[in-house]
Write a protein that holds these residues in place. Structure first.
Motif, mmCIF file in Angstrom:
data_model
loop_
_atom_site.group_PDB
_atom_site.id
_atom_site.type_symbol
_atom_site.label_atom_id
_atom_site.label_comp_id
_atom_site.label_asym_id
_atom_site.label_seq_id
_atom_site.Cartn_x
_atom_site.Cartn_y
_atom_site.Cartn_z
ATOM 1 N N GLN A 1 0.914 -1.377 -0.003
ATOM 2 C CA GLN A 1 0.083 0.046 0.145
ATOM 3 C C GLN A 1 0.884 1.107 0.003
ATOM 4 O O GLN A 1 2.082 1.174 0.673
ATOM 5 C CB GLN A 1 -1.119 0.059 1.264
ATOM 6 N N VAL B 1 0.415 5.818 0.523
ATOM 7 C CA VAL B 1 -0.531 7.060 1.091
ATOM 8 C C VAL B 1 -0.582 7.773 0.008
ATOM 9 O O VAL B 1 0.048 8.463 -0.726
ATOM 10 C CB VAL B 1 0.029 7.442 2.224
ATOM 11 N N LYS B 2 -2.004 7.992 -0.474
ATOM 12 C CA LYS B 2 -2.208 9.105 -1.284
ATOM 13 C C LYS B 2 -3.381 9.979 -0.939
ATOM 14 O O LYS B 2 -4.345 9.760 -0.469
ATOM 15 C CB LYS B 2 -2.818 8.318 -2.573
ATOM 16 N N GLY C 1 -3.352 11.404 2.147
ATOM 17 C CA GLY C 1 -3.854 11.056 3.208
ATOM 18 C C GLY C 1 -4.605 9.703 3.544
ATOM 19 O O GLY C 1 -5.141 9.344 4.474
ATOM 20 N N HIS C 2 -4.991 9.109 2.200
ATOM 21 C CA HIS C 2 -5.602 7.692 2.322
ATOM 22 C C HIS C 2 -4.688 6.583 2.007
ATOM 23 O O HIS C 2 -3.707 6.613 1.189
ATOM 24 C CB HIS C 2 -6.832 7.831 1.289
ATOM 25 N N ASP C 3 -4.861 5.539 2.519
ATOM 26 C CA ASP C 3 -4.064 4.369 2.131
ATOM 27 C C ASP C 3 -4.541 3.765 0.968
ATOM 28 O O ASP C 3 -5.729 3.310 1.008
ATOM 29 C CB ASP C 3 -4.302 3.166 3.544
#
Length: 433
Positions: A66, A68-69, A71-73
């Motif tokens: 994974q 982080v984009k 603030g999202h995994d």
């Protein structure tokens, strides 16, 4: 017989290596009666050091699950996009349920990272891939250990390498593609794009060439000197061996990984000795973070693949001894390589100030050859304080190099120049082995 002797020694040492591993656990695990003996920490550390010196190092996984984009995994799945006898084209496919992220990722640039076939596995570029993933769709060339390729697959030459790159570019689609080549593949990548351009085929929107031997006459390093001091017959007679039984590629002529590893260590023996001594000291002192860092580095560094003999000898001859690319004399499968034919592709070259493998000026030489690319679409970056690995991995890569690579690619997310339309049908692509 050297390869056979190496395999015999490896087999003979295996029980002792496993015994050292068991001893390290027995003396180092809390709760065992041996761990309470005086000097148990030193016994555990010494045995683990012996185990790690003697063990086999298999190809490590990329293990990129994974990123982080915004603030999202974002989960990442490794997929095989194209499977060839000597290389797998991998894609790191990102997945998300967030609508905004889906729209954003859909329009992101596509990047092909061409990993070197020069000893270490493509996983050496794990940090490169992980850093690229939040902002790009990422593919990478995952070269296969030659000892695992049956002889029925035929030979693999430098010409075949160029043909593989052409096929990968066509498979992904050149019109929306940016190619990053790291070290050795700068030469075959430049050749592949030059040939495609000369035929009137679409070429990638940009080329990013990092620490590669485009012209090894510039600032020669110890690596270059070795390649020029010995005739090609010396390399053929001294470093090329036959894969023994028990491997799918038995009978294939290769430059064995264990010999390459010996050469790597011989370049800086004192540094490796001190690194192992520091590892032992860290274990004794209970510094688990430093010990873990050592394990991660050498799990990668000590995992070395066999290279096909034909490809290795071609590279020595074409790149390091005859300098055919910068001299304009290189023919690939009967076609002359002419980088001046490239007109619709932007060019960024990157060198490390302290690079002791590809000296300063060797990669920058691509600008001298690519005269069809206008000055406005070329850039060069010299990374101060960076060695060879620092330009594509580690802190300097993430904080100094990558932001400039990202911005360069973003500037050419739309074609920088109109692609030349082919005036005649594109000839049938060569069928690489």
């Amino acid at each position: 017989m050297l390869y056979q002797l190496h395999e015999l020694n490896r087999t003979w040492m295996a029980p002792f290596t496993e015994l050292a591993r068991a001893n390290a656990r027995i003396f180092g695990t809390d709760g065992t009666w041996l761990s309470s003996l005086p000097g148990a920490d030193r016994a555990s550390a010494a045995n683990e050091l012996l185990y790690r010196i003697g063990k086999d190092y298999e190809k490590p996984p990329f293990a990129i699950h994974q990123v982080v984009k915004d603030g999202h995994d974002v989960p990442v799945v490794e997929k095989v996009a194209l499977d060839k006898p000597f290389c797998r084209l991998l894609r790191f496919k990102r997945y998300t349920d967030d609508a905004a992220n889906i729209l954003g990722m859909k329009d992101q640039p596509t990047v092909l990272v061409v990993a070197p076939l020069s000893g270490h596995h493509a996983t050496l570029l794990r940090d490169t891939v992980r850093t690229l993933l939040p902002d790009h769709k990422v593919y990478i060339t995952d070269w296969v250990d030659a000892r695992m390729v049956p002889t029925e697959a035929g030979a693999f030459t430098l010409d075949d390498y160029v043909a593989y790159i052409e096929e990968f570019i066509r498979h992904i689609g050149a019109e929306r593609l940016h190619v990053i080549s790291v070290c050795q593949p700068t030469v075959p990548v430049l050749a592949a794009v030059s040939l495609m351009a000369a035929r009137g085929e679409p070429t990638p929107r940009s080329l990013v060439m990092m620490g590669g031997p485009i012209d090894t006459r510039e600032s020669p390093t110890a690596v270059n000197t070795l390649a020029t001091q010995k005739p090609l017959s010396w390399f053929s007679g001294n470093v090329i061996h036959t894969v023994p039984q028990d491997y799918p590629g038995h009978g294939r002529r290769v430059y064995p990984g264990f010999l390459q590893h010996t050469g790597f260590v011989a370049m800086n023996p004192e540094r490796h000795f001190m690194s192992h001594w520091d590892f032992y000291s860290s274990l004794v002192q209970g510094d688990l973070d430093d010990a873990s860092s050592h394990r991660r580095f050498y799990d990668e560094y000590n995992a070395v693949l066999d290279m096909p003999a034909e490809y290795y000898l071609d590279t020595i001859s074409v790149v390091f001894q005859q300098h055919l690319l910068p001299r304009g004399l290189w023919d690939v499968a009967g076609e002359r390589v002419d980088p001046s034919a490239i007109t619709g592709t932007a060019l960024l070259t990157i060198e490390g100030e302290l690079d002791d493998i590809s000296g300063q000026g060797q990669t920058r030489a691509a600008h001298v050859l690519c005269t069809g690319v206008v000055d406005a679409h070329r850039e060069h970056l010299t990374v101060e304080g960076a060695g060879h690995y620092g330009i594509f991995s580690g802190r300097r890569w993430r904080t100094q190099v990558y932001p400039q690579v990202r911005d360069f690619i973003a500037r050419y997310a739309a074609p920088p120049m109109a692609q030349a339309a082919p005036s005649a049908p594109v000839p049938a692509a060569r069928k690489p082995r």
